[in-house]
Design an enzyme around this catalytic site. Sequence first.
Site, PDB file in Angstrom:
ATOM      1  CB  SER A   9     -24.500  56.934 118.064  1.00  0.00           C
ATOM      2  OG  SER A   9     -23.484  57.913 117.586  1.00  0.00           O
ATOM      3  CD  GLU A  10     -30.537  57.882 117.007  1.00  0.00           C
ATOM      4  OE1 GLU A  10     -29.839  57.394 116.061  1.00  0.00           O
ATOM      5  OE2 GLU A  10     -31.278  59.059 117.118  1.00  0.00           O
ATOM      6  CG  HIS A  57     -40.183  63.862 113.436  1.00  0.00           C
ATOM      7  ND1 HIS A  57     -40.023  64.078 112.174  1.00  0.00           N
ATOM      8  CD2 HIS A  57     -38.992  63.755 113.970  1.00  0.00           C
ATOM      9  CE1 HIS A  57     -38.673  64.571 111.987  1.00  0.00           C
ATOM     10  NE2 HIS A  57     -38.019  64.001 112.980  1.00  0.00           N
TER      11      HIS A  57
END
Lengths: 327, 351
Positions: A56-57, A126
């Site tokens: 849950s950034e 990424h």
Amino acid sequence: MSTHETTYIGAVMEAIDQEMARDERVLLLGQSVGGRPDDPFVQRYGENRVRVTPISETAEIGMAVGAALAGMRPVVDATMAEFLLVAMDQVVNEGNRFHHMSGGRVRVPMVLKAGYGFTAGWAGQHTGSIYGMFMGVPGLKVALPSTPADAKGLMATAIRDDNPVLFLHHYLLTLDRGEVPDGEHLVPFGQAVIRRPGADVTLVATGWTVPMALAAAATLAADGIEAEVIDPRTIAPLDTATVLASVRRTGRLVLVDQATRHASVAAVLAAEVAEAGFDALRAPIVQVTGLDAGIAYSRPMEEHVLPDEAKVVAAVRRVVEHSGTRV
Amino acid sequence: MTDPAFDPRGLAPDRLVELYRQMVRIREFEERVKRTFAEHPGVIRGHTHLADGAEASIVGSVAALRPGDQLTATYRCHGYPIALGSDTAAMMAEIYGRATGTCGGYGGSMHLCDPERGFLGTSGIVGQGIPHATGAAWAAQIRGDRDVVLGFFGDGASKQGAFHESLNIAALWKLPVVYVLENNSFSAGVRTEQEDANAAAGEPLATKAKAYSMPGVTVDGGDPLAVYDALSAAVARARAGEGPTLVESRVYRLSAHGNSIAPPGVPLHYPEHEAISRFGAVEEYEAAKRGDPVPRFRAALVAAGVLGDAPARSIAADAAEEMQHAVDTALAAPFPEPAAALEHVYAEAPA
């Protein structure tokens, strides 16, 4: 000063450990933090101060803002730089705004730790060197360590800073080993370091491209070209004075940067030097940056878009040739 | 007490009157903000958001706090600092962009704060202050001093990921936070049932609490004592270490979402309420006006024999005088030096 050898990432964690021992307001949270009773940070500092979070950034980073407003000094281990993008508002439009918006009445001392630049087959989402998104954001500081010693010293400084600091460690340097000062080690923000002196050309590099620039400088030295290699260490604040002073000595500037060309530290430094140091330049500024493409999975394509030692050497030869015989 | 149905919820008469006084002060302050657009065009820039209709909810919530407790809020933030005792003259000066403002003119109407009184600040981005309240509650939990944090936000914010992520963690970690969802029936110009699954299904927004295994209660936000009661229970639960509560406070915003939005040079004003301008719901809006919580609470206190006519008039006169002073001093106050814009970009290390 006594030192010990450790890895780049080990040096980062050493700084967090020392700061947590020094100041009980320092907290550590993230998706891969603690979460088990035998975690050394949990054992040393307890589960109140070391907390594993859900994925849950927005809440993780927003909670760090709130905890900082309430007097704590949280360190969010955000894992990968791209994960910050999930919570972009909290990174660039909340904690970094509060001190200014409040006319100085509140402070938000917090650190966002994230790895970047994992160009090792991690494909498109990424692998980015996305610091260009953050370096021009008022109120946010950005550190890009290139050595284990700086990784420790910049992290310790980040934790003691009273502002939000984005601490971006380079994935390709993770296991690099180096000498790191024992005990307290603080590297000041906004002070570039000259990694190698040289009179013929100024090379500026960050993170993973610093060892690349140093290798290129060694190759060039065999041909009698002495490159000065500068590592800004923090890109917000950005020490343009050290770069300008070097360019006044060398007359030539090559900027090495893993980021895409138009979102790089290189682009910013090129503009600053062109404006403030034009009279000192004997050749056009050359940027050796990532190419303007995503990072492809397959190795030949990945390598094609990245800077490398050969590209840096070629760029330096080009500016030296352009400006004729060296003084 | 002359009204046998009146329940003071354990509050002494002087505290009841004090709640009413705070409601009147908030209303008067915001009336003066609103009037400034007509009386002093150009003095207020950008966007303001009024809490008229939510005064009871604000003062009832803040009354459940004790010193040391904290709160965060949204861009609709004038009421909380007044309830906490902030200086209204400095607040008005802030809204007028003056150097003497609460935040030196850096924040304006949307970004008031008063950290010394526990008001940590606001986010102007919908829902993004909810994790701030949650994080401040984590700090309180670590301190172990039983302080509680209130996070205020609107119904629109409860559709943000920040809301859901925060409630999940707060319940998981049993954080001492109370989420006060002021449901004013509109997310800017969109009706709640147009954008909320619970509302569309005829269920309260507090239903969302079930997803995070925390209590969810819905309360009449027009009744400060009902709000005080609900918040007191939620705050007590948080203080006892039992975790968060979601309180849905049903209010009806009596002004439009905010003042008009226009380029520089075009005079700003408060437009007609969205209920009328967008939905033609004149009777709905008139009913809300008839239910205005400020006269409603005054009538309840008068009927209960707690407040006489003369003290009520004196409260109104005092508030009018206080806010006239706020306007006068703010208009006379100096603007910041232009170069002050470059201060406070970074916090310097304390000397």
